[in-house]
Scaffold this motif. Structure first.
Motif, PDB file in Angstrom:
ATOM      1  N   ASP A   1       0.830  -1.212   0.000  1.00  0.00           N
ATOM      2  CA  ASP A   1       0.000   0.000   0.000  1.00  0.00           C
ATOM      3  C   ASP A   1       0.867   1.266   0.000  1.00  0.00           C
ATOM      4  O   ASP A   1       0.461   2.314   0.479  1.00  0.00           O
ATOM      5  CB  ASP A   1      -0.925  -0.004   1.230  1.00  0.00           C
ATOM      6  CG  ASP A   1      -0.122  -0.054   2.523  1.00  0.00           C
ATOM      7  OD1 ASP A   1       1.075  -0.428   2.475  1.00  0.00           O
ATOM      8  OD2 ASP A   1      -0.681   0.274   3.594  1.00  0.00           O
TER       9      ASP A   1
ATOM     10  N   LYS B   1       2.653   6.421   1.862  1.00  0.00           N
ATOM     11  CA  LYS B   1       1.453   5.605   1.684  1.00  0.00           C
ATOM     12  C   LYS B   1       0.747   6.070   0.412  1.00  0.00           C
ATOM     13  O   LYS B   1       0.745   7.271   0.114  1.00  0.00           O
ATOM     14  CB  LYS B   1       0.501   5.765   2.888  1.00  0.00           C
ATOM     15  CG  LYS B   1       1.033   5.129   4.178  1.00  0.00           C
ATOM     16  CD  LYS B   1       0.986   3.624   4.074  1.00  0.00           C
ATOM     17  CE  LYS B   1       1.621   2.941   5.274  1.00  0.00           C
ATOM     18  NZ  LYS B   1       1.729   1.486   5.084  1.00  0.00           N
TER      19      LYS B   1
ATOM     20  N   ARG C   1      -7.496   5.999   4.802  1.00  0.00           N
ATOM     21  CA  ARG C   1      -6.882   4.663   4.872  1.00  0.00           C
ATOM     22  C   ARG C   1      -7.744   3.723   5.717  1.00  0.00           C
ATOM     23  O   ARG C   1      -7.952   2.565   5.361  1.00  0.00           O
ATOM     24  CB  ARG C   1      -5.465   4.745   5.469  1.00  0.00           C
ATOM     25  CG  ARG C   1      -4.412   5.238   4.509  1.00  0.00           C
ATOM     26  CD  ARG C   1      -3.006   4.876   4.966  1.00  0.00           C
ATOM     27  NE  ARG C   1      -2.639   5.490   6.231  1.00  0.00           N
ATOM     28  CZ  ARG C   1      -2.104   6.697   6.361  1.00  0.00           C
ATOM     29  NH1 ARG C   1      -1.879   7.436   5.284  1.00  0.00           N
ATOM     30  NH2 ARG C   1      -1.790   7.182   7.544  1.00  0.00           N
TER      31      ARG C   1
ATOM     32  N   LYS D   1     -10.765   2.620   3.824  1.00  0.00           N
ATOM     33  CA  LYS D   1     -10.451   1.602   2.806  1.00  0.00           C
ATOM     34  C   LYS D   1     -10.277   0.230   3.460  1.00  0.00           C
ATOM     35  O   LYS D   1     -10.732  -0.781   2.940  1.00  0.00           O
ATOM     36  CB  LYS D   1      -9.189   2.004   2.046  1.00  0.00           C
ATOM     37  CG  LYS D   1      -8.831   0.980   1.000  1.00  0.00           C
ATOM     38  CD  LYS D   1      -8.147   1.560  -0.199  1.00  0.00           C
ATOM     39  CE  LYS D   1      -8.093   0.498  -1.287  1.00  0.00           C
ATOM     40  NZ  LYS D   1      -6.962   0.568  -2.140  1.00  0.00           N
ATOM     41  N   ARG D   2      -9.605   0.211   4.636  1.00  0.00           N
ATOM     42  CA  ARG D   2      -9.385  -1.078   5.330  1.00  0.00           C
ATOM     43  C   ARG D   2     -10.712  -1.707   5.730  1.00  0.00           C
ATOM     44  O   ARG D   2     -10.900  -2.909   5.647  1.00  0.00           O
ATOM     45  CB  ARG D   2      -8.506  -0.862   6.569  1.00  0.00           C
ATOM     46  CG  ARG D   2      -7.018  -0.822   6.254  1.00  0.00           C
ATOM     47  CD  ARG D   2      -6.172  -1.125   7.470  1.00  0.00           C
ATOM     48  NE  ARG D   2      -6.318  -0.127   8.522  1.00  0.00           N
ATOM     49  CZ  ARG D   2      -5.582   0.990   8.611  1.00  0.00           C
ATOM     50  NH1 ARG D   2      -4.669   1.246   7.683  1.00  0.00           N
ATOM     51  NH2 ARG D   2      -5.752   1.832   9.605  1.00  0.00           N
TER      52      ARG D   2
END
Length: 600
Positions: free
Chosen positions: A571, A585, A593, A596-597
């Protein structure tokens, strides 16, 4: 005048370019008072800095009324594409082997290519002045290697020359040094036959390209058949069978370190540079105007690794580089594929992202480093191996890995490679060191160098070569620790770094400029951690004992280009500008982030 075309092949660092230096001095190519550097043929800054040959070069010398065209080749398997195309110009090879190290993986690779083309070798056992070396045993090992590569009777009947390029002598016996390298030059003239005159219609295979800003692209190749002169009308037969008509505007032969223009007709066997042609590539044939007959195109091993190249869109873009747009990046990469045979560039669905395929990390990093020095800014994704589907099953590239370590570290090396699903094939003890041979997938090699050097206290000597495609080995457990990520944009403060040192190792020093989402270090745990490095000490007029401790900061870890390319996570991107290498990143904002996870 008689001609001999020879290529010099060897493992990296066995002394090819130094030997060419000695040959150039032997035939008095320079004036006595002329100042000449060492390693004359390693002409680019990158080659000199790293001490390796990257591009193959042609020079020619005249000795005893015979013209010897010498082709110096690279030793790394990543530049195997260079070796493969250049061997087509040679009628014989000088195989150079280090008297102490003996035949190495790359010796095998380049020798195999030469034997397949039916070239006869002269074996030069170099560096016989090294302590504890055994030149006779080395010669036996070379014979065994050739035998295992199915060499013909004639190829196995090779002459051996012993000597030391550094000390500047070559002779028939390693125990009786001579004063110069005439013995080697005499052996070249006596052992290799001059190219036979091959009359008929013209055939030249383009083996390499040169470029001049004044005349454009130049085709270099050996005349296989017929003859050529300035002003001739010729056909160019491309790989796909298409035929273009063209005119030879200028014709050059190689003389010394440069090229010399000629108006004479040049017959088969000579290596020439042709200017004024249009629409040609490496592997095409320059043929007769009326009856064009193509030669078999040069075949080059397929690329085994790919990387995503994209424009630099970090907060610091355009501060250091001249070329930052996707147009610049695309044009430069496609221009590179014209002369770099083993490189492929593929478009993606996004106009500012390209996938570049190459032979390995070193092959791609040399391209990236060259572009950085030209003023390009870009970002690279994590390297990935090229996966093929054969008979409905997933196959991946496998490599043979050779590691030479002191005996006490062998256990650590075997442990760290078996963790990456490598198989131990062979163990061989030589003095107080051990040669280990493994079979490992190309995925397992990415990011292996640093942990191995750490485990062996910097003593490991690592080399590898491509073996072929084999069934997929499954997931490899090589998880690195999490990243330390910058929370805000600004200047890194020594006070903050000092207070956060127990969180991991830092990649930035005090006063470095950092931005939100930049990877500024490696955490001590497996999870990523966001830190604020721009917090300063609160100043007040109250003094208390013990608050003004001396700051002791561990020096930051600075990655080389290859290390950064191997280290970068899935990533993350490596951000490259002419002056900086940073990790970041892909998604800079921490909240994005996390979203997205969760969505994955």
């Amino acid at each position: 005048m008689d001609i001999r075309n020879i290529a010099i092949i060897a493992h990296v660092d066995h002394g090819k370019t130094t030997l060419v230096d000695r040959i150039l001095h032997q035939v008095k190519l320079f004036r006595d008072n002329q100042e000449v550097k060492d390693l004359i043929l390693d002409s680019s800054d990158l080659e000199r800095e790293r001490g390796i040959t990257i591009l193959s070069k042609n020079v020619s010398v005249i000795y005893k009324n015979t013209k010897i065209n010498i082709i110096d080749t690279p030793g790394h398997s990543d530049f195997g594409g260079e070796v493969e195309r250049v061997l087509n110009m040679a009628d014989g090879v000088l195989l150079i082997v280090d008297a102490f190290e003996g035949p190495m993986p790359q010796t095998r690779f380049v020798l195999q290519k030469a034997l397949e083309l039916g070239l006869k070798p002269i074996v030069v056992v170099n560096k016989v002045d090294k302590l504890n070396c055994n030149p006779e045993e080395t010669n036996e090992l070379v014979f065994d290697l050739m035998f295992s590569l199915d060499a013909t009777e004639e190829q196995l009947n090779f002459p051996t020359v012993y000597g030391s390029s550094k000390q500047g002598w070559m002779g028939a016996d390693w125990e009786t040094p001579t004063t110069d390298i005439t013995y080697l030059l005499d052996t070249i003239i006596d052992y290799f036959e001059p190219p036979k005159n091959n009359p008929g219609t013209l055939q030249i295979q383009i083996s390499s390209l040169d470029y001049s800003s004044y005349t454009g692209r130049i085709a270099v190749g050996k005349i296989h058949r017929g003859s050529i002169k300035m002003g001739d009308h010729v056909s160019i037969v491309q790989r796909n069978g298409q035929i273009n008509k063209s005119v030879v505007k200028e014709l050059y032969t190689f003389e010394g370190l440069g090229k010399e223009k000629t108006k004479a007709e040049i017959k088969s066997g000579e290596i020439v540079a042709v200017m004024g042609l249009e629409n040609f590539d490496i592997g095409d044939t320059i043929a007769d105007f009326e009856e064009p007959i193509a030669l078999k195109p040069i075949s080059v091993d397929e690329p085994s690794m790919s990387m995503l190249f994209t424009i630099n869109n970090s907060p610091f873009f355009g501060k250091e580089g001249k070329y930052v747009t996707s147009r610049h990046l695309r044009n430069r990469l496609f221009k590179e594929t014209e002369k770099n045979l083993a490189l492929r560039v593929k478009e993606t669905d996004s106009p500012d992202k390209l996938i570049v395929y190459g032979r390995g990390i070193l092959h791609l990093s040399i391209l990236v480093e060259t572009m950085r020095r030209e003023g390009y800014e870009m970002q690279l994704g994590q390297p990935k191996v090229v996966i093929k589907e054969i008979d409905g099953f997933k196959h991946e590239p496998m490599e043979l890995l050779y590691i030479n370590v002191p005996e006490k570290f062998s256990g650590r090396v075997i442990e760290s490679i078996t963790k990456r699903k490598g198989d131990l094939l062979n163990i061989e003890t030589k003095n107080d060191r051990i040669n280990l041979e493994f079979k490992i997938s190309a995925r397992g090699l990415i990011g292996l160098t640093n942990p191995l050097l750490t485990a062996t206290e910097g003593e490991a000597v690592i080399s590898h070569r491509f073996k072929g495609y084999e069934p997929w080995k499954g997931e490899i457990q090589s998880k690195r620790n999490g990243a330390l990520i910058a929370m805000e944009t600004g200047t890194a403060i020594a006070y903050s770094i000092d207070k956060l040192q127990n969180r991991g190792k830092f990649f930035v020093s005090p006063n470095d400029e950092i931005y939100t989402g930049q990877v500024i270090g490696e955490s001590t745990r497996y999870d990523d951690l966001v830190l604020n490095l721009i917090k300063t000490k609160k100043l007040s007029n109250v003094r208390a004992s013990g608050t003004d401790d001396k700051i002791a900061i561990v020096p930051a870890i600075k990655f080389s280009l290859e290390e950064a390319m191997e280290y970068v996570g899935e990533d993350e991107y490596v951000e490259l500008t002419p002056k900086s290498i940073r990790l970041r990143k892909i998604i800079l904002n921490e909240i994005d982030r996390k979203r997205k996870r969760k969505s994955m």
